[in-house]
Design an enzyme around this catalytic site. Structure first.
Site, mmCIF file in Angstrom:
data_model
loop_
_atom_site.group_PDB
_atom_site.id
_atom_site.type_symbol
_atom_site.label_atom_id
_atom_site.label_comp_id
_atom_site.label_asym_id
_atom_site.label_seq_id
_atom_site.Cartn_x
_atom_site.Cartn_y
_atom_site.Cartn_z
ATOM 1 C CG HIS A 65 -3.768 -3.509 3.192
ATOM 2 N ND1 HIS A 65 -2.751 -2.943 3.922
ATOM 3 C CD2 HIS A 65 -4.358 -2.495 2.520
ATOM 4 C CE1 HIS A 65 -2.737 -1.639 3.726
ATOM 5 N NE2 HIS A 65 -3.701 -1.342 2.868
ATOM 6 C CD GLU A 103 -1.631 -5.719 5.689
ATOM 7 O OE1 GLU A 103 -1.274 -5.958 4.520
ATOM 8 O OE2 GLU A 103 -2.335 -4.735 5.995
ATOM 9 C CB CYS A 160 -1.013 -0.040 1.139
ATOM 10 S SG CYS A 160 -2.496 0.878 0.749
HETATM 11 N N1 LIG Z 1 -2.488 6.729 2.510
HETATM 12 C C1 LIG Z 1 -2.254 6.062 1.248
HETATM 13 C C2 LIG Z 1 -1.819 4.639 1.490
HETATM 14 C C3 LIG Z 1 -2.960 3.826 1.988
HETATM 15 C C4 LIG Z 1 -2.587 2.742 2.951
HETATM 16 O O1 LIG Z 1 -1.440 2.364 3.143
HETATM 17 N N2 LIG Z 1 -3.619 2.274 3.599
HETATM 18 C C5 LIG Z 1 -3.456 1.406 4.711
HETATM 19 C C6 LIG Z 1 -4.254 1.914 5.879
HETATM 20 C C7 LIG Z 1 -4.264 0.901 6.978
HETATM 21 C C8 LIG Z 1 -5.176 1.299 8.108
HETATM 22 O O2 LIG Z 1 -5.521 2.472 8.210
HETATM 23 O O3 LIG Z 1 -5.551 0.416 8.885
HETATM 24 C C9 LIG Z 1 -3.507 6.077 0.375
HETATM 25 O O4 LIG Z 1 -4.563 6.490 0.873
HETATM 26 O O5 LIG Z 1 -3.421 5.646 -0.791
#
Ligand SMILES: N[C@@H](CCC(=O)NCCCC(=O)O)C(=O)O
Length: 251
Positions: free
Chosen positions: A222, A224, A114
């Site tokens: 994601h 994970e 991400c």
């Molecule tokens: N902020 C960036 C990357 C998005 C990202 O890594 N989201 C994961 C969020 C995990 C969480 O909040 O639990 C975008 O918005 O593209």
């Protein structure tokens, strides 16, 4: 005697709380690294140039660059200033962006997820859509952030794997459902990146580094989340763990 355990650096985010500041990472990344990749995850504090990156590169067998609600600051990719109130994390940017470059140069296995995926693209000279949902013809890739964590990571859309790619080599199915928790995405592809998967609206959803001397995969979704049970997520983390162990044996 060596345990054969690979040690993997995991990026952290600088999070203010109660007047203090913490370098933190979601447990789901650590658990997927430990339980599916079978490596020892070690948090990398968001210390920027206070970190001795060369010492990290000498001692670690892989790097996991994680997601985050914060956005890469647009000046890193010649982007327009963010909308007022956008969440950034300059400490994280100052840590991961130079580190990703060094990890690639040294041929150490890396998995980027991400925000980490977006950072890789920026490091290689690419750019980001700051609000994918505002782009003509693009879907809204954001998640429901008001519900439970399970609501946030529901399977949201299909991706199509590019035949002959790294992901296609891990997964027999050409179309796979993935979760989607992002507002930003790859606009111009960074130099040397090969597209591994597309969303139905054409947005790039995964890349690999062409000609990389080690495992170098980055995904917008994601893996994970539910990494043990989701077939593609499990394959990604196992392949990453195997690459890190292979390096550990050579170190
Ligand atoms: N902020 C960036 C990357 C998005 C990202 O890594 N989201 C994961 C969020 C995990 C969480 O909040 O639990 C975008 O918005 O593209």
């Amino acid at each position: 005697m060596s345990t054969g355990k690979a040690f993997v650096g995991v990026s952290t985010c600088r999070m203010p709380k109660n007047g203090n500041e913490y370098d933190s990472v979601s447990r789901y990344y650590s658990e997927a690294a430990a339980n599916v990749a079978g490596v020892m995850p070690l948090g990398i504090p968001a210390l920027g140039d206070q970190l001795d990156n060369d010492a990290l590169l000498d001692r670690l067998d892989g790097f996991l660059f994680t997601g985050s609600p914060s956005n890469v600051e647009p000046h890193h990719y010649r982007g327009a200033p963010s909308e007022e109130g956008t969440q950034h994390d300059p400490a994280r940017d100052a840590t991961t962006l130079p580190l990703i470059k060094k990890v690639l140069d040294k041929g150490i296995p890396m998995l980027a997820i991400c925000r980490g995926y977006q950072e890789l693209n920026v490091v290689l000279g690419g750019t980001l859509y700051q609000k994918v949902q505002n782009q003509p013809g693009k879907m809204d890739h954001r998640a429901d952030m008001t519900g439970t964590i399970e609501d946030r990571f529901v399977l949201a859309h299909e991706i199509e794997l590019v035949p002959g790619g790294v992901l296609a080599g891990l997964m027999p199915d050409q179309k796979v459902l993935v979760n989607s928790v992002h507002a930003q995405g790859i606009d111009q592809l960074g130099e040397g990146l090969a597209v591994e998967a597309y969303a139905p609206d054409g947005l790039v959803e995964a890349v690999s580094v062409s000609g990389a001397s080690a495992f170098a995969l980055a995904v917008q979704w994601h893996p994970e989340w539910n990494a043990s049970d989701n077939k593609l997520s499990n394959a990604i983390f196992r392949a990453f763990g195997n690459a890190c162990r292979e390096r550990a044996t050579r170190r």
